[in-house]
Design a protein around this motif. Structure first.
Motif, PDB file in Angstrom:
ATOM      1  N   GLY A 145      18.337  13.103  72.558  1.00 46.86           N
ATOM      2  CA  GLY A 145      18.638  13.591  71.225  1.00 46.86           C
ATOM      3  C   GLY A 145      19.990  14.274  71.151  1.00 46.86           C
ATOM      4  N   HIS A 146      20.320  14.712  69.968  1.00 51.02           N
ATOM      5  CA  HIS A 146      21.556  15.458  69.735  1.00 51.02           C
ATOM      6  C   HIS A 146      21.190  16.823  69.169  1.00 51.02           C
ATOM      7  CE1 HIS A 146      24.650  12.154  70.078  1.00 51.02           C
ATOM      8  NE2 HIS A 146      23.514  11.480  70.066  1.00 51.02           N
ATOM      9  N   HIS A 147      21.770  17.855  69.748  1.00 51.48           N
ATOM     10  CA  HIS A 147      21.543  19.216  69.261  1.00 51.48           C
ATOM     11  C   HIS A 147      22.621  19.508  68.222  1.00 51.48           C
ATOM     12  CE1 HIS A 147      19.998  23.445  70.215  1.00 51.48           C
ATOM     13  NE2 HIS A 147      20.864  23.587  69.231  1.00 51.48           N
ATOM     14  N   VAL A 148      22.212  19.545  66.957  1.00 54.86           N
ATOM     15  CA  VAL A 148      23.141  19.769  65.856  1.00 54.86           C
ATOM     16  C   VAL A 148      22.664  20.996  65.082  1.00 54.86           C
ATOM     17  CG1 VAL A 148      24.189  18.791  63.777  1.00 54.86           C
ATOM     18  CG2 VAL A 148      23.609  17.296  65.706  1.00 54.86           C
ATOM     19  N   GLU A 149      23.596  21.869  64.743  1.00 50.93           N
ATOM     20  CA  GLU A 149      23.230  23.095  64.047  1.00 50.93           C
ATOM     21  C   GLU A 149      24.174  23.324  62.869  1.00 50.93           C
ATOM     22  OE1 GLU A 149      23.558  25.674  67.405  1.00 50.93           O
ATOM     23  OE2 GLU A 149      25.603  26.289  66.902  1.00 50.93           O
ATOM     24  N   VAL A 150      23.671  24.076  61.899  1.00 48.64           N
ATOM     25  CA  VAL A 150      24.445  24.351  60.692  1.00 48.64           C
ATOM     26  C   VAL A 150      24.664  25.858  60.581  1.00 48.64           C
ATOM     27  CG1 VAL A 150      24.549  24.155  58.180  1.00 48.64           C
ATOM     28  CG2 VAL A 150      23.500  22.326  59.537  1.00 48.64           C
ATOM     29  N   GLN A 151      25.912  26.247  60.416  1.00 53.97           N
ATOM     30  CA  GLN A 151      26.250  27.648  60.175  1.00 53.97           C
ATOM     31  C   GLN A 151      25.972  27.970  58.714  1.00 53.97           C
ATOM     32  OE1 GLN A 151      27.844  30.215  62.338  1.00 53.97           O
ATOM     33  NE2 GLN A 151      26.958  31.335  60.607  1.00 53.97           N
ATOM     34  N   VAL A 152      25.155  28.992  58.475  1.00 49.13           N
ATOM     35  CA  VAL A 152      24.884  29.409  57.099  1.00 49.13           C
ATOM     36  C   VAL A 152      25.405  30.827  56.901  1.00 49.13           C
ATOM     37  CG1 VAL A 152      22.887  27.908  56.803  1.00 49.13           C
ATOM     38  CG2 VAL A 152      22.557  30.219  57.687  1.00 49.13           C
TER      39      VAL A 152
ATOM     40  N   GLY B 296      23.607  37.288  55.088  1.00 48.39           N
ATOM     41  CA  GLY B 296      24.442  37.420  56.277  1.00 48.39           C
ATOM     42  C   GLY B 296      24.659  36.084  56.947  1.00 48.39           C
ATOM     43  N   ALA B 297      25.141  36.145  58.186  1.00 45.79           N
ATOM     44  CA  ALA B 297      25.440  34.928  58.950  1.00 45.79           C
ATOM     45  C   ALA B 297      24.244  34.548  59.811  1.00 45.79           C
ATOM     46  CB  ALA B 297      26.669  35.152  59.822  1.00 45.79           C
ATOM     47  N   GLY B 298      23.999  33.268  59.921  1.00 44.08           N
ATOM     48  CA  GLY B 298      22.917  32.763  60.765  1.00 44.08           C
ATOM     49  C   GLY B 298      23.132  31.301  61.064  1.00 44.08           C
ATOM     50  N   THR B 299      22.299  30.759  61.924  1.00 34.83           N
ATOM     51  CA  THR B 299      22.427  29.362  62.320  1.00 34.83           C
ATOM     52  C   THR B 299      21.063  28.688  62.278  1.00 34.83           C
ATOM     53  OG1 THR B 299      24.258  29.890  63.805  1.00 34.83           O
ATOM     54  CG2 THR B 299      23.183  27.777  64.117  1.00 34.83           C
ATOM     55  N   VAL B 300      21.013  27.554  61.617  1.00 33.12           N
ATOM     56  CA  VAL B 300      19.796  26.749  61.589  1.00 33.12           C
ATOM     57  C   VAL B 300      20.007  25.578  62.547  1.00 33.12           C
ATOM     58  CG1 VAL B 300      18.128  25.528  60.157  1.00 33.12           C
ATOM     59  CG2 VAL B 300      19.482  27.393  59.176  1.00 33.12           C
ATOM     60  N   GLU B 301      19.180  25.505  63.578  1.00 35.05           N
ATOM     61  CA  GLU B 301      19.358  24.514  64.634  1.00 35.05           C
ATOM     62  C   GLU B 301      18.382  23.355  64.465  1.00 35.05           C
ATOM     63  OE1 GLU B 301      19.644  26.015  68.556  1.00 35.05           O
ATOM     64  OE2 GLU B 301      20.949  27.685  68.015  1.00 35.05           O
ATOM     65  N   PHE B 302      18.896  22.147  64.714  1.00 38.01           N
ATOM     66  CA  PHE B 302      18.099  20.934  64.592  1.00 38.01           C
ATOM     67  C   PHE B 302      18.272  20.077  65.838  1.00 38.01           C
ATOM     68  CE2 PHE B 302      19.425  22.160  60.293  1.00 38.01           C
ATOM     69  CZ  PHE B 302      18.228  22.130  59.594  1.00 38.01           C
ATOM     70  N   MET B 303      17.238  19.277  66.129  1.00 39.69           N
ATOM     71  CA  MET B 303      17.358  18.209  67.112  1.00 39.69           C
ATOM     72  C   MET B 303      17.398  16.901  66.335  1.00 39.69           C
ATOM     73  SD  MET B 303      17.749  17.290  70.205  1.00 39.69           S
ATOM     74  CE  MET B 303      17.364  18.753  71.144  1.00 39.69           C
ATOM     75  N   ALA B 304      18.456  16.138  66.521  1.00 37.81           N
ATOM     76  CA  ALA B 304      18.650  14.899  65.774  1.00 37.81           C
ATOM     77  C   ALA B 304      18.491  13.703  66.694  1.00 37.81           C
ATOM     78  CB  ALA B 304      20.035  14.883  65.121  1.00 37.81           C
ATOM     79  N   SER B 305      17.925  12.638  66.163  1.00 37.82           N
ATOM     80  CA  SER B 305      17.776  11.421  66.943  1.00 37.82           C
ATOM     81  C   SER B 305      19.094  10.669  66.963  1.00 37.82           C
ATOM     82  CB  SER B 305      16.673  10.535  66.360  1.00 37.82           C
ATOM     83  OG  SER B 305      16.942  10.230  65.005  1.00 37.82           O
ATOM     84  N   ALA B 306      19.305   9.903  68.038  1.00 29.71           N
ATOM     85  CA  ALA B 306      20.545   9.150  68.197  1.00 29.71           C
ATOM     86  C   ALA B 306      20.531   7.930  67.292  1.00 29.71           C
ATOM     87  CB  ALA B 306      20.722   8.758  69.654  1.00 29.71           C
ATOM     88  N   GLU B 307      21.590   7.139  67.379  1.00 33.75           N
ATOM     89  CA  GLU B 307      21.694   5.936  66.569  1.00 33.75           C
ATOM     90  C   GLU B 307      20.539   4.975  66.864  1.00 33.75           C
ATOM     91  OE1 GLU B 307      25.749   7.611  67.413  1.00 33.75           O
ATOM     92  OE2 GLU B 307      23.909   7.198  68.536  1.00 33.75           O
TER      93      GLU B 307
ATOM     94  N   HIS C  80      15.877   5.178  63.964  1.00 29.85           N
ATOM     95  CA  HIS C  80      15.709   6.501  63.369  1.00 29.85           C
ATOM     96  C   HIS C  80      17.001   7.317  63.456  1.00 29.85           C
ATOM     97  CE1 HIS C  80      11.423   5.753  63.062  1.00 29.85           C
ATOM     98  NE2 HIS C  80      11.422   5.392  64.329  1.00 29.85           N
ATOM     99  N   GLY C  81      18.129   6.660  63.560  1.00 28.49           N
ATOM    100  CA  GLY C  81      19.398   7.357  63.653  1.00 28.49           C
ATOM    101  C   GLY C  81      19.637   8.250  62.454  1.00 28.49           C
ATOM    102  N   GLY C  82      19.984   9.482  62.728  1.00 26.03           N
ATOM    103  CA  GLY C  82      20.238  10.422  61.652  1.00 26.03           C
ATOM    104  C   GLY C  82      19.049  11.270  61.277  1.00 26.03           C
ATOM    105  N   ASP C  83      17.851  10.956  61.793  1.00 26.86           N
ATOM    106  CA  ASP C  83      16.700  11.821  61.550  1.00 26.86           C
ATOM    107  C   ASP C  83      16.893  13.125  62.318  1.00 26.86           C
ATOM    108  OD1 ASP C  83      15.618   9.822  60.060  1.00 26.86           O
ATOM    109  OD2 ASP C  83      14.109   9.219  61.529  1.00 26.86           O
ATOM    110  N   PHE C  84      16.422  14.217  61.768  1.00 20.69           N
ATOM    111  CA  PHE C  84      16.577  15.495  62.448  1.00 20.69           C
ATOM    112  C   PHE C  84      15.353  16.364  62.196  1.00 20.69           C
ATOM    113  CE2 PHE C  84      18.758  15.696  58.353  1.00 20.69           C
ATOM    114  CZ  PHE C  84      18.180  16.809  57.756  1.00 20.69           C
ATOM    115  N   PHE C  85      15.155  17.344  63.107  1.00 19.87           N
ATOM    116  CA  PHE C  85      13.968  18.188  63.062  1.00 19.87           C
ATOM    117  C   PHE C  85      14.363  19.628  63.363  1.00 19.87           C
ATOM    118  CE2 PHE C  85      12.997  13.983  64.676  1.00 19.87           C
ATOM    119  CZ  PHE C  85      12.011  13.542  63.801  1.00 19.87           C
ATOM    120  N   PHE C  86      13.786  20.553  62.625  1.00 18.97           N
ATOM    121  CA  PHE C  86      14.065  21.969  62.794  1.00 18.97           C
ATOM    122  C   PHE C  86      13.640  22.444  64.184  1.00 18.97           C
ATOM    123  CE2 PHE C  86      12.445  26.341  62.666  1.00 18.97           C
ATOM    124  CZ  PHE C  86      13.537  27.030  62.168  1.00 18.97           C
TER     125      PHE C  86
END
Length: 613
Positions: free
Chosen positions: A151-158, A217-228, A231-237
């Motif tokens: 998988g890919h570890h992708v996170e969003v800065q909020v 305030g500042a925080g990060t929401v982290e997801f695990m995303a599937s590769a190409e 199911h490419g582009g699917d992600f999970f909290f």
């Protein structure tokens, strides 16, 4: 305004930035959290700060508490409509559900995490994860979820204010990991960049998660995303980190925002603009760890004699440069009580390849004298074709081979030349220290005499013997065809190698010698001319790889053991490490017991093979 600071798990980002910022304002600063702030106590402390009439720079207490348990956080996110991986009870996992990831509910940073691929291994791995979770976070609760091996570890800065504005500032990819801990992070994510529509869905999910818990305030929401693929582009909290994270500089570099300052603005009741600024360019951050990747990521402790990263600049958005965040200076001590990360080195450039090249060059030229680090591994990863192509899933080390990626930057030829430079430097030092005949080099004779010889061992344990002789015609260097000495000073030697002049900078700290050159950094140990026989270690001895505490012992004197069998468990730098049998044999000597503190290099035990008994 009096203020309390909530710091991240590495402990020095907010120490440096917030403390300096608030000091300049003349505020009284209460600094909470150094390394791995306990999530169980964090909400209580935040509430105590508010009760004391201080301004809490951080999210609401309720939001912190809600995200403090991964189990409860996932249930809350699922109810809000954020995609999650189903929770698995470790007691009911079946073979069809493997591989499964066991995780600490209260923790993060890779602690209390174990991948289980065989059902027979599950009880032992759950026990180990529980033990580590209790030690690191004070909460032994663990749970399981499906393991995405590639998988890919992708996170969003909020970032959210008290007036209803919630920003998704940008995403980061943090898939290059070891022991489920991040090593290299970057913005934007290569996976998101090449997956149409993924960024908008990620940002929507991150804003939904922040809104669901009334976050500010500042925080990060982290997801695990599937590769190409299908199911490419699917992600999970995965989790939400209710703080500013180690990797926030890559977001700052690509957006031009100062996230630390914005935290203070929000805490003071300020308004965010309706939308965050767009991202520009690419930024990559490398975590410099005091550890040895080639030896099972063993953490290292000791003195940092010298630490110098060339070409670093102050924070300047959208400017091609290198930034350094660290609490390490010359003479700093790396202890066993904290995470082994000693610095973050961050690059920014208009293109991703440029950002990788700038960072790799800065790390390759960094001078680190003292503890062993993962610097060579970082450079090799940043220069690897797969990384440059954006193929950066969480199985990167398994796919491309840790042995190759952890290989020293200096090849065998570079090590030999560095040993030669060390010997000539030593001769120059001896000449400088001489009180008589200072015009004559060490070893000089009116008539030709024998060669002088010095021996050094390198970081791989190989011995290098250097022979040289000063004559009227110059310096003879047998075994080094095509090499001549140009100049030799105690701290610098210049050699002409096949007609090209190469500088070698030499630094000594007791018997340790560090040689830096364009051919790669080399660490050597000067071997004594007459070794002390009492200092020899018996064959089959198990040495402590780092200072630490003995958690438990898995065998008794007289037991038959097999090669690779775990015999002793050590805890150091908040992680659990095993010391295994070097070969099949019998445990002939055991020098430690549970609870005992040991120093690096201590003989823990000895295994005799069948022929030695």
């Amino acid at each position: 305004m009096r203020t309390a600071i909530g710091s991240d798990h590495a402990g020095f980002e907010l120490k440096i930035h917030l403390a300096k910022f608030l000091r300049d304002l003349g505020d009284d600063v209460v600094d909470v959290g150094t390394n791995n702030t306990d999530p169980v106590d964090y909400p209580d402390f935040a509430e105590a700060v508010l009760d004391a009439g201080l301004t809490w720079v951080g999210p609401p207490v309720a939001a912190v508490a809600a995200m403090g348990s991964k189990i409860e956080a996932k249930k809350m996110m699922a109810a809000a409509g954020v995609p999650v991986l189903d929770e698995l009870d470790p007691d009911t996992v079946t073979a069809d559900q493997l591989p499964v990831l066991i995780k600490a509910s209260a923790g993060g940073g890779g602690r209390g995490m174990r991948v289980v691929r065989e059902l027979s291994e599950l009880p032992a791995q759950v026990e180990a994860a529980t033990r580590e979770a209790q030690s690191a976070f004070g909460d032994p609760t663990v749970f399981g979820e499906r393991y995405l091996a590639t998988g890919h570890h992708v996170e969003v800065q909020v970032l959210a204010d008290e007036h209803g504005t919630v920003w998704a500032v940008g995403e980061r990819e943090c898939s290059i990991q070891r022991r489920h801990q991040k090593i290299i992070e970057e913005a934007p994510s290569p996976l998101v960049e090449r997956t149409p529509g993924m960024r908008a869905k990620l940002f929507d999910a991150a804003r939904l998660a922040a809104t669901a818990i009334g976050y500010t305030g500042a925080g990060t929401v982290e997801f695990m995303a599937s590769a190409e693929g299908q199911h490419g582009g699917d992600f999970f909290f995965l989790e939400m980190n209710t703080r500013l994270q180690v990797e926030h500089p890559v977001t700052e570099a690509t957006t031009g925002l100062d996230l630390v300052e914005l935290q203070l603005t929000v805490a003071d009741g300020g308004h965010l603009d309706p939308d965050p600024p767009p991202s520009r360019g690419y930024s990559i951050e490398a975590r410099l760890y005091a550890e040895d990747p080639a030896k099972g990521w063993q953490p290292q402790a000791g003195t940092v004699h010298r630490f110098e990263v060339p070409g670093c600049a102050q924070f300047a958005p959208h400017v091609r440069n290198v930034r350094l965040d660290t609490g390490i200076v010359d003479g700093s001590i790396v202890s066993v009580f904290y995470d082994p990360m000693i610095a973050k080195v961050i690059s920014y450039a208009p293109s991703r390849r440029q950002a990788a090249g700038v960072l790799a060059d800065a790390l390759a030229r960094t001078r680190i004298h003292g503890v062993h680090t993962n610097r060579d591994l970082l450079v090799n990863v940043l220069r690897h074709p797969a990384f440059l192509d954006g193929a950066t899933d969480t199985a990167f080390f398994d796919t491309h081979g840790l042995a190759e990626l952890a290989a020293p930057l200096a090849d065998e030829r570079a090590v030999e030349l560095s040993a030669l430079a060390a010997a000539l430097s030593d001769a120059a030092q001896n000449r400088q220290n001489a009180t008589v005949f200072t015009a004559a080099p060490s070893g000089w004779r009116n008539l030709a005499s024998g060669y002088q010889a010095k021996q050094y061992s390198d970081s791989a344990g190989e011995t290098h013997e250097v022979r040289y002789r000063f004559t009227r015609a110059g310096v003879e260097l047998p075994g080094h065809d095509g090499v001549t000495m140009v100049t030799a000073q105690p701290d610098r030697v210049v050699l002409a190698v096949d007609g090209v002049e190469r500088p070698f900078d030499v630094a000594r700290y007791g018997e340790q010698i560090f040689v830096d050159s364009p051919l790669g950094p080399v660490q050597l140990v000067a071997l004594p001319r007459f070794p002390d026989p009492d200092a020899a270690v018996a064959q089959g001895s198990l040495l402590a790889p780092m200072p630490g505490s003995v958690l438990r012992v898995g065998a008794a004197v007289g037991d038959t053991v097999t090669a690779g069998q775990p015999l002793i468990w050590l805890e150091a730098m908040k992680m659990e490490h095993t010391v295994t049998a070097p070969s099949d044999g019998v445990l002939a000597e055991l020098n430690v017991e549970a609870g005992q503190q040991v120093e690096v290099g201590a003989v823990l035990a000895r295994v005799d093979t069948e022929g030695e008994q």
